[in-house]
Design an enzyme around this catalytic site. Structure first.
Site, PDB file in Angstrom:
ATOM      1  N   GLU A   1       0.987  -1.224   0.072  1.00 29.32           N
ATOM      2  CA  GLU A   1      -0.016   0.149  -0.107  1.00 29.32           C
ATOM      3  C   GLU A   1       0.812   1.293   0.047  1.00 29.32           C
ATOM      4  OE1 GLU A   1      -2.388  -3.112   1.821  1.00 29.32           O
ATOM      5  OE2 GLU A   1      -0.441  -2.652   1.882  1.00 29.32           O
TER       6      GLU A   1
ATOM      7  N   GLU B   1      14.234  -3.971  -3.997  1.00 27.32           N
ATOM      8  CA  GLU B   1      15.004  -4.172  -5.276  1.00 27.32           C
ATOM      9  C   GLU B   1      14.214  -5.381  -6.148  1.00 27.32           C
ATOM     10  OE1 GLU B   1      19.770  -3.736  -4.731  1.00 27.32           O
ATOM     11  OE2 GLU B   1      18.809  -5.655  -3.936  1.00 27.32           O
TER      12      GLU B   1
END
Length: 432
Positions: free
Chosen positions: A67, A315
């Site tokens: 979120e 990443e």
């Protein structure tokens, strides 16, 4: 409905000692849960927060990591519409709070959202007096909504979603949920299915404005690094992305029983950082050679291992770009699936499992356009991914389809930001 919320409030109040105990346990694995614990109960230190922003805050609540990343896309656009925006950013999880720090500008504030008791909510609202509240995706709490209604704070449910399972659960507690959803000022739904479920629960007429996650723009530096990993690897790279508890064991069993799977360089990225060590232990105890991303740093990953373990945060574009194809975590256990849109934006084809109810429409659309394949279970998924590797033209077409799928659904950030600004303007005009 009033009686139902009173009972709910009593239970929430009585559960506070359990919450404190849970926070202490979670903090042992994730120290972030020990940070600013009084904020969880509505006690915000006035010295380091100040009240100079009272009545000006644009409050955004992003419960966790996913979120918060969606909120980042919305905030970038909101700041262009509101150059003087003062952000009040709240979370409920340590990963969300850590990610949220990247979104703060001078003058912004980040705190925990309080536990949903009337007193804690009241303290929060009195402290900050937000101009508007933006709840990301699913975070509708009965006392929070009621408190905002009493304080005159309009609430927008942005990037709203509600899967069939959650809809059924909300219907069971209709005495609570209907009043909470009806108390929202605006609902900006991802899909027509989400909008229809939310409307049935009493939400004001939802607008279907798409999914913010389609607006993600992967970091070009991470994409380039991932491509270098893929080029340097001596074997094709397959990724198990955002795996949840139990799925690594499923993968391990499939790996053992599929000889061709041992000819592939596997990359496994658990969803939650507190599980990195446990997954590493599972794999090494099974006899696999494992290299952890945290250990090779700026170097190219090693060639003489069975599994690269992605034990880092932030990443995922790197991991998707390094893979020829990915298996989508949380879709092989009955957990509803993780976000496949980020994979598509990185031009990484996806194999999804049978459980994608959290992103059902996106999964269906991705499969329909050739960006994804649907597997019945983990062994099936491994075989489908391996088959892609042996059909280079089909795999390349899937890569192009994935990128086109992600690009075709962009624009939600602009539409939702404009809707939030309209709510703010309506409040301003009504108060004049």
């Amino acid at each position: 409905m009033r009686i139902a919320r009173t009972l709910y409030s009593l239970l929430a109040w009585a559960a506070q000692p359990l919450l404190k105990r849970k926070l202490r346990r979670r903090a042992q694995a994730e120290p972030g849960y020990a940070e600013a614990v009084p904020e969880r109960f509505g006690y915000y230190h006035p010295d380091n927060l100040g009240r100079d922003g009272a009545g000006q805050w644009v409050w955004v609540h992003a419960v966790s990591l996913g979120e918060t990343r969606a909120a980042a896309l919305l905030l970038d656009t909101l700041r262009t519409h509101l150059p003087q925006l003062r952000l009040l950013l709240t979370h409920s999880t340590a990963t969300g709070r850590a990610e949220g720090r990247k979104l703060l500008l001078p003058g912004d504030v980040q705190v925990w959202l309080p536990w949903d008791t009337p007193a804690a909510v009241q303290r929060f609202l009195q402290q900050f007096q937000p101009l508007v509240g933006v709840l990301m995706e699913t975070e509708v709490w009965p006392n929070l909504v009621a408190g905002c209604q009493q304080a005159g704070v309009p609430l927008v449910l942005a990037n709203a979603r509600l899967n069939a399972k959650s809809f059924t659960g909300a219907q069971r507690w209709a005495a609570l949920s209907r009043a909470a959803y009806a108390g929202l000022t605006a609902v900006l739904a991802q899909t027509t299915q989400d909008a229809e479920r939310l409307r049935h629960l009493g939400a004001p007429q939802p607008s279907v404005l798409g999914n913010l996650k389609f607006d993600v723009q992967p970091d070009p530096a991470l994409l380039a690094l991932g491509a270098s990993w893929r080029s340097a690897s001596r074997r094709p790279v397959l990724l198990l992305a955002s795996s949840r508890e139990g799925e690594e064991a499923m993968w391990l069993e499939a790996w053992r029983n599929t000889p061709l799977a041992r000819q592939v360089q596997w990359l496994i990225v658990p969803r939650h950082p507190q599980r990195f060590d446990a997954v590493a232990q599972l794999l090494t105890e099974a006899g696999l050679r494992v290299a952890r991303r945290s250990q090779w740093g700026e170097r190219l990953p090693p060639h003489d291992v069975d599994v690269w373990l992605g034990d880092s945060l932030g990443e995922m574009p790197l991991y998707y770009a390094s893979a020829h194809a990915a298996l989508l975590g949380a879709s092989f256990a009955p957990l509803g699936g993780q976000n496949l849109i980020e994979a598509a934006a990185c031009a990484c084809p996806i194999v999804v499992g049978p459980h994608t109810f959290n992103f059902n429409l996106a999964a269906e659309q991705a499969c329909a356009c050739g960006a994804a394949l649907r597997a019945g279970d983990m062994p099936d998924a491994v075989n489908l991914a391996l088959d892609w590797l042996h059909r280079s033209a089909t795999l390349e077409a899937a890569r192009h389809a994935a990128l086109a799928f992600a690009q075709a659904h962009r624009g939600a950030a602009q539409a939702q930001a404009q809707a939030i600004v309209r709510v703010m303007l309506e409040k301003k005009y009504s108060s004049e």
